[in-house]
Structures are given as C-alpha cells and as structure tokens.
Design a protein around this motif. Sequence first.
Motif, PDB file in Angstrom:
ATOM      1  N   ARG A  43     -65.021 132.578 157.419  1.00  0.00           N
ATOM      2  CA  ARG A  43     -64.857 133.899 156.804  1.00  0.00           C
ATOM      3  C   ARG A  43     -63.879 133.849 155.634  1.00  0.00           C
ATOM      4  NH1 ARG A  43     -64.186 135.422 162.166  1.00  0.00           N
ATOM      5  NH2 ARG A  43     -62.077 136.134 161.704  1.00  0.00           N
ATOM      6  N   GLU A  44     -62.796 133.106 155.769  1.00  0.00           N
ATOM      7  CA  GLU A  44     -61.803 133.031 154.699  1.00  0.00           C
ATOM      8  C   GLU A  44     -62.381 132.359 153.460  1.00  0.00           C
ATOM      9  OE1 GLU A  44     -58.361 133.376 152.386  1.00  0.00           O
ATOM     10  OE2 GLU A  44     -59.189 134.546 154.040  1.00  0.00           O
ATOM     11  N   GLN A  45     -63.161 131.317 153.627  1.00  0.00           N
ATOM     12  CA  GLN A  45     -63.751 130.649 152.469  1.00  0.00           C
ATOM     13  C   GLN A  45     -64.804 131.537 151.800  1.00  0.00           C
ATOM     14  OE1 GLN A  45     -62.324 127.989 151.132  1.00  0.00           O
ATOM     15  NE2 GLN A  45     -60.889 128.151 152.840  1.00  0.00           N
ATOM     16  N   VAL A  46     -65.550 132.288 152.583  1.00  0.00           N
ATOM     17  CA  VAL A  46     -66.513 133.241 152.025  1.00  0.00           C
ATOM     18  C   VAL A  46     -65.758 134.345 151.289  1.00  0.00           C
ATOM     19  CG1 VAL A  46     -68.226 135.010 152.628  1.00  0.00           C
ATOM     20  CG2 VAL A  46     -68.369 132.726 153.652  1.00  0.00           C
ATOM     21  N   ARG A  47     -64.681 134.862 151.872  1.00  0.00           N
ATOM     22  CA  ARG A  47     -63.882 135.911 151.234  1.00  0.00           C
ATOM     23  C   ARG A  47     -63.345 135.417 149.895  1.00  0.00           C
ATOM     24  NH1 ARG A  47     -59.471 137.024 149.520  1.00  0.00           N
ATOM     25  NH2 ARG A  47     -58.480 135.159 150.305  1.00  0.00           N
ATOM     26  N   ARG A  48     -62.819 134.199 149.869  1.00  0.00           N
ATOM     27  CA  ARG A  48     -62.280 133.634 148.629  1.00  0.00           C
ATOM     28  C   ARG A  48     -63.377 133.467 147.580  1.00  0.00           C
ATOM     29  NH1 ARG A  48     -57.591 129.320 149.586  1.00  0.00           N
ATOM     30  NH2 ARG A  48     -56.379 130.439 151.149  1.00  0.00           N
ATOM     31  N   THR A  49     -64.553 133.057 148.006  1.00  0.00           N
ATOM     32  CA  THR A  49     -65.681 132.909 147.087  1.00  0.00           C
ATOM     33  C   THR A  49     -66.049 134.253 146.479  1.00  0.00           C
ATOM     34  OG1 THR A  49     -66.523 131.013 148.319  1.00  0.00           O
ATOM     35  CG2 THR A  49     -68.110 132.197 146.915  1.00  0.00           C
ATOM     36  N   PRO A  67     -62.927 123.539 149.076  1.00  0.00           N
ATOM     37  CA  PRO A  67     -63.978 122.700 149.662  1.00  0.00           C
ATOM     38  C   PRO A  67     -63.476 121.718 150.725  1.00  0.00           C
ATOM     39  CG  PRO A  67     -64.255 122.845 147.295  1.00  0.00           C
ATOM     40  CD  PRO A  67     -62.923 123.478 147.610  1.00  0.00           C
ATOM     41  N   LEU A  68     -62.190 121.402 150.710  1.00  0.00           N
ATOM     42  CA  LEU A  68     -61.653 120.512 151.743  1.00  0.00           C
ATOM     43  C   LEU A  68     -61.659 121.174 153.120  1.00  0.00           C
ATOM     44  CD1 LEU A  68     -58.659 118.934 149.790  1.00  0.00           C
ATOM     45  CD2 LEU A  68     -60.928 117.943 150.215  1.00  0.00           C
ATOM     46  N   GLU A  69     -61.787 122.493 153.142  1.00  0.00           N
ATOM     47  CA  GLU A  69     -61.832 123.251 154.399  1.00  0.00           C
ATOM     48  C   GLU A  69     -63.265 123.463 154.903  1.00  0.00           C
ATOM     49  OE1 GLU A  69     -59.250 124.528 156.316  1.00  0.00           O
ATOM     50  OE2 GLU A  69     -57.916 123.362 155.027  1.00  0.00           O
ATOM     51  N   TYR A  70     -64.257 122.989 154.167  1.00  0.00           N
ATOM     52  CA  TYR A  70     -65.651 123.249 154.513  1.00  0.00           C
ATOM     53  C   TYR A  70     -66.158 122.282 155.574  1.00  0.00           C
ATOM     54  CZ  TYR A  70     -66.171 125.789 150.007  1.00  0.00           C
ATOM     55  OH  TYR A  70     -66.068 126.647 148.948  1.00  0.00           O
ATOM     56  N   ASP A  71     -66.849 122.846 156.554  1.00  0.00           N
ATOM     57  CA  ASP A  71     -67.730 122.051 157.397  1.00  0.00           C
ATOM     58  C   ASP A  71     -69.150 122.421 156.947  1.00  0.00           C
ATOM     59  OD1 ASP A  71     -68.253 124.569 158.496  1.00  0.00           O
ATOM     60  OD2 ASP A  71     -67.223 124.154 160.376  1.00  0.00           O
ATOM     61  N   GLU A  72     -70.171 121.943 157.631  1.00  0.00           N
ATOM     62  CA  GLU A  72     -71.539 122.200 157.176  1.00  0.00           C
ATOM     63  C   GLU A  72     -71.857 123.691 157.125  1.00  0.00           C
ATOM     64  OE1 GLU A  72     -76.172 121.298 158.427  1.00  0.00           O
ATOM     65  OE2 GLU A  72     -74.608 120.025 159.256  1.00  0.00           O
ATOM     66  N   LYS A  73     -71.502 124.428 158.180  1.00  0.00           N
ATOM     67  CA  LYS A  73     -71.812 125.859 158.217  1.00  0.00           C
ATOM     68  C   LYS A  73     -71.047 126.621 157.133  1.00  0.00           C
ATOM     69  CE  LYS A  73     -73.032 127.970 162.164  1.00  0.00           C
ATOM     70  NZ  LYS A  73     -73.069 128.437 163.563  1.00  0.00           N
ATOM     71  N   THR A  74     -69.796 126.256 156.927  1.00  0.00           N
ATOM     72  CA  THR A  74     -69.002 126.930 155.901  1.00  0.00           C
ATOM     73  C   THR A  74     -69.595 126.678 154.526  1.00  0.00           C
ATOM     74  OG1 THR A  74     -67.016 126.778 157.269  1.00  0.00           O
ATOM     75  CG2 THR A  74     -66.681 127.163 154.912  1.00  0.00           C
ATOM     76  N   SER A  75     -70.016 125.463 154.280  1.00  0.00           N
ATOM     77  CA  SER A  75     -70.630 125.126 152.999  1.00  0.00           C
ATOM     78  C   SER A  75     -71.877 125.972 152.752  1.00  0.00           C
ATOM     79  CB  SER A  75     -70.980 123.637 152.977  1.00  0.00           C
ATOM     80  OG  SER A  75     -71.531 123.284 151.743  1.00  0.00           O
ATOM     81  N   ILE A  76     -72.691 126.130 153.763  1.00  0.00           N
ATOM     82  CA  ILE A  76     -73.912 126.934 153.634  1.00  0.00           C
ATOM     83  C   ILE A  76     -73.557 128.404 153.435  1.00  0.00           C
ATOM     84  CG2 ILE A  76     -75.974 127.739 154.877  1.00  0.00           C
ATOM     85  CD1 ILE A  76     -76.012 124.859 156.149  1.00  0.00           C
ATOM     86  N   ALA A  77     -72.582 128.908 154.185  1.00  0.00           N
ATOM     87  CA  ALA A  77     -72.174 130.308 154.060  1.00  0.00           C
ATOM     88  C   ALA A  77     -71.587 130.595 152.679  1.00  0.00           C
ATOM     89  CB  ALA A  77     -71.166 130.663 155.154  1.00  0.00           C
ATOM     90  N   VAL A  78     -70.774 129.682 152.169  1.00  0.00           N
ATOM     91  CA  VAL A  78     -70.199 129.843 150.832  1.00  0.00           C
ATOM     92  C   VAL A  78     -71.309 129.816 149.777  1.00  0.00           C
ATOM     93  CG1 VAL A  78     -68.782 128.664 149.093  1.00  0.00           C
ATOM     94  CG2 VAL A  78     -67.880 129.043 151.395  1.00  0.00           C
TER      95      VAL A  78
END
Length: 136
Positions: A43-49, A67-78
């Motif tokens: 959620r935080e990475q999506v919010r920042r995006t 991007p250092l905080e991304y896992d696969e799901k976060t990358s897709i969500a972002v």
Amino acid sequence: MARIDESKIGETPFQKLLGHNSEIMERWNQLDKAFEGLSSKLREQVRRTLAQGNGCDYCKAKGKPDPLEYDEKTSIAVGFAEVFLKQKGGIANSTFDVLKESFSEKEISELCAFIAFTTASQHFGAMMKLEPSTRT
C-alpha cells in the motif's frame, strides 16, 4: 500554506483540514484503516506512486516509490497504479488479466478501492494546497 486554516480537530495537517467537518474526518480515517487485506508495504509503494501523479506536494514529500521495497505483488500493484494514473477509468481488460495472475478478486477489489481512496485524498490535498510541514 493551505487555502484554509487548520481546525483544532485531527492529528495531521491533512486531518486538521478535514477536521472542520469532524464526522467526515472520522469516517475518512475509518475507511483508511479498513485497508488491511494488502500488505502495508505494498500500500505504501502504491501511495507513493500515486502521489507523484496526483499533484499533492504534502503527499509527494513523503517519498518516491522505492523499488528496493518491491516484491512481485508490489511490483504488479505499482505498475497497475501507474497505468491508472495514465488511463484513469479506461484501463484495458488485459491489464486486469495481469492482476488476476497474482491477486485474488478480493485483493483486486481492495487494490482498486485503495487507489480510488488514495487518489481522492491526494486530490483533496492538492485542492487545499496542503504543503509539507516545515516544522522540525
């Protein structure tokens, strides 16, 4: 400086602007707390995006996506959030097909609701000219 004075109700500058209408602020906060099906890191990475494209200086000041905080799901969500910023409601079905490979329908529903809610929050901040705090 924000377009209106902060109220005495609320903890953050954002909440204090909403605090002129305490019931709205309270319900806004309740909805914000309801997003718990997706990880807080995602959620935080999506919010920042979203902050980078929604025009709220207060939100942008909290940092760019990391991007250092991304896992696969976060990358897709972002990536989905980036598509949303460019396409708004005109998102292709094929984009949802990509989401369906990694997210359940419940998670997709929450992700879309989170993006809409966060965008509304950031647009409110932009309308009010909410700026980052200069207090140390």
